[in-house]
Design an enzyme around this catalytic site. Sequence first.
Site, PDB file in Angstrom:
ATOM      1  N   GLN A   1      58.683  27.349  36.004  1.00  0.00           N
ATOM      2  CA  GLN A   1      59.033  28.768  36.302  1.00  0.00           C
ATOM      3  C   GLN A   1      60.018  28.817  37.306  1.00  0.00           C
ATOM      4  OE1 GLN A   1      58.060  31.391  34.388  1.00  0.00           O
ATOM      5  NE2 GLN A   1      56.695  30.116  33.368  1.00  0.00           N
TER       6      GLN A   1
ATOM      7  N   TYR B   1      49.607  27.153  32.237  1.00  0.00           N
ATOM      8  CA  TYR B   1      50.231  27.566  30.768  1.00  0.00           C
ATOM      9  C   TYR B   1      51.192  28.408  31.244  1.00  0.00           C
ATOM     10  CZ  TYR B   1      46.160  30.805  30.846  1.00  0.00           C
ATOM     11  OH  TYR B   1      45.248  31.717  31.159  1.00  0.00           O
ATOM     12  N   GLU B   2      51.954  28.743  30.051  1.00  0.00           N
ATOM     13  CA  GLU B   2      52.914  29.898  29.728  1.00  0.00           C
ATOM     14  C   GLU B   2      53.985  28.952  30.355  1.00  0.00           C
ATOM     15  OE1 GLU B   2      52.206  31.914  26.852  1.00  0.00           O
ATOM     16  OE2 GLU B   2      54.290  32.111  27.969  1.00  0.00           O
ATOM     17  N   GLY B   3      54.278  27.903  30.616  1.00  0.00           N
ATOM     18  CA  GLY B   3      55.157  27.371  31.214  1.00  0.00           C
ATOM     19  C   GLY B   3      54.821  27.176  32.700  1.00  0.00           C
TER      20      GLY B   3
END
Length: 592
Positions: free
Chosen positions: A446, A439-441
Amino acid sequence: MPTYKAPLADIRFVLDDLLDVGQLTALPGYADATPDLLATVLEEAATLCEEVLAPLNQSGDAEGCHYENGVVRTPRGFREGYDAYREGGWPAMVAPPEFGGQGLPHIAGVVLDEMLCSANLSFSMYPLLAHGSVGALDRWGDEELKRRFLPRLVDGSWTGTMCLTEPHAGTDLGLIRTRAVPAGDGAYLVTGTKIFISAGEHDLTDNIVHLVLARLPDAPPGTKGISLFVVPKRLPTDEGLAGSANGVVCGSIEHKMGIKANATCVMNFENARGWLVGDPHKGMRAMFTMMNGARLGVGMQGLGLAEVSYQNAVAYTRERLQGRSAHGSPAPNADADPIIVHPDVRRMLMTMKAYIEGMRALAYWVGMLIDVEERHADTATREEATDLVALMTPVIKAFCTDVGFEITNLALQCFGGHGYIREYGMEQFVRDSRIAQIYEGTNGVQAMDLLGRKVPDGNGRLVQRFVVLAERDLAEAAKVPALRAMAEHVRDSLHALLQVTGTVMARAARDPDEIGAAATDYLRMFGLVATGWMWVRMAATAIAKAGEGATSLPKVDTANFYVMKLLPQTHALAAQIEAGAPPVMALDASAF
Ligand SMILES: Cc1cc2nc3c(=O)[nH]c(=O)nc-3n(C[C@H](O)[C@H](O)[C@H](O)COP(=O)(O)OP(=O)(O)OC[C@H]3O[C@@H](n4cnc5c(N)ncnc54)[C@H](O)[C@@H]3O)c2cc1C
């Protein structure tokens, strides 16, 4: 049951000796944030984490969250844990004083995050997103929105969420379909379904503030047509209390591999009243304020779980008796030696220790740069900090979570079969840490952010800033006999990184797949080099602190292990990157 003790000695080494956190007192608003004050605050945080939150971790995992008719109940003890967290003033620690915050430097929040994640990752995610919401609303909200929402988010009586993901729109947020239409009175009516929303519904607070990405009626397609709205579960009254219910309902919660005590929710918005945050169609820019903070926070999840797994592995390997030391038993009268004597077990422990302390130094360095970026009086210093934070954010997120997952696995391995069963809690750390890579990309995303955007940005200006700092410290360290070889190894890896950077950039001009094919290896290599730089700095700091003639310093020995046993991965990674896109792209999709 696993235990947790906050690593305050190492935290203080990094803050005080390595990074000189005291320099922050020169920044406007931080005069009172002395190292002693920070140490006192962090000791109190450690007590909360060790005594209140860590004991809820295993039971929370076993029980999970409960869902019934739109209502979510957190596991036993979580409400009391949250009350203790809120009454201790922790939600307000780094929040702006004008909305009731204590205004401590961001770096204190980074350290608190690490401890919370070690103690109880599921719990930590209820307040994590409130903190991010405060940042986004403070930066992009108008005065009325700030007045209405920030005091409650800051004092922790309400929590926040970030609502991006939809069933058909994960990484590709340009596909979002949730709609917002003007209500005619300055508000908007938001309709759509969001999935996988962390802490989307729970029983810890009487209101939840959702930050929702949605499209206005005249929105252009793709990410250029996305706006950000604040949509509360309950509409705030004029007195700032949670009033009548809004059109927001939790449709279900996910049954998942880890972080079972954190509710991952399907959220249905049906003509829910919301307010625009920032400009129309500029929602991605506003949401990135929250996402960048959350990315660093997720990096700390990798570090936090690595730390707690390592601590338990060390304790176990000191006690578990199996086999005999190859170089003479420390306890010949016992039935067997503790497994910590075996080189292969030592390899695992040293690998964990070297990565953990290196990642801590790297992450805290970036945490302090956020304070410099926001407050330093000198424009050039602020700009440098902004560039470095932008460059390092994907590295902290992906490197610390990839390595964090590897470390939870190594720690489990130290327990043998006892790591695989539930009793010791090690398999929970492995399960819990896995999500941080997603999650969070995702970490692949990233890596592309690093290599495809941050590295070419300003013709390599961001990387150049990093290289200047690293070269300076490595040259300085090379003057110290005990550090010379170490500094040269790191410099070799740094130069190899620059070499492949040039190669990939040149190839990418001809073949756009070169970036994607190299990105994950490149981010790993970047993280290894940056951590190597931190290790040389830490070794130099430890030697300076211990004074002339000191022998066998654990920091220097661990730095040596890092440089001799972990850093050489950079050379294999360089070769992998040099191989380019053709081996990756050779097969037709039908050939898999
Ligand atoms: C427990 C949990 C909590 C979550 N919490 C939240 C939350 O609070 N709020 C929220 O909005 N979302 C949340 N999410 C959603 C999470 O952010 C997404 O799962 C993640 O962004 C990936 O999206 P996806 O699952 O749709 O995967 P996809 O986007 O379908 O990706 C699948 C794979 O393809 C790769 N991929 C996709 N596109 C590309 C590309 N262009 N180039 C290269 N590779 C690509 C990905 O890296 C990944 O490996 C949560 C998810 C989980 C499981």
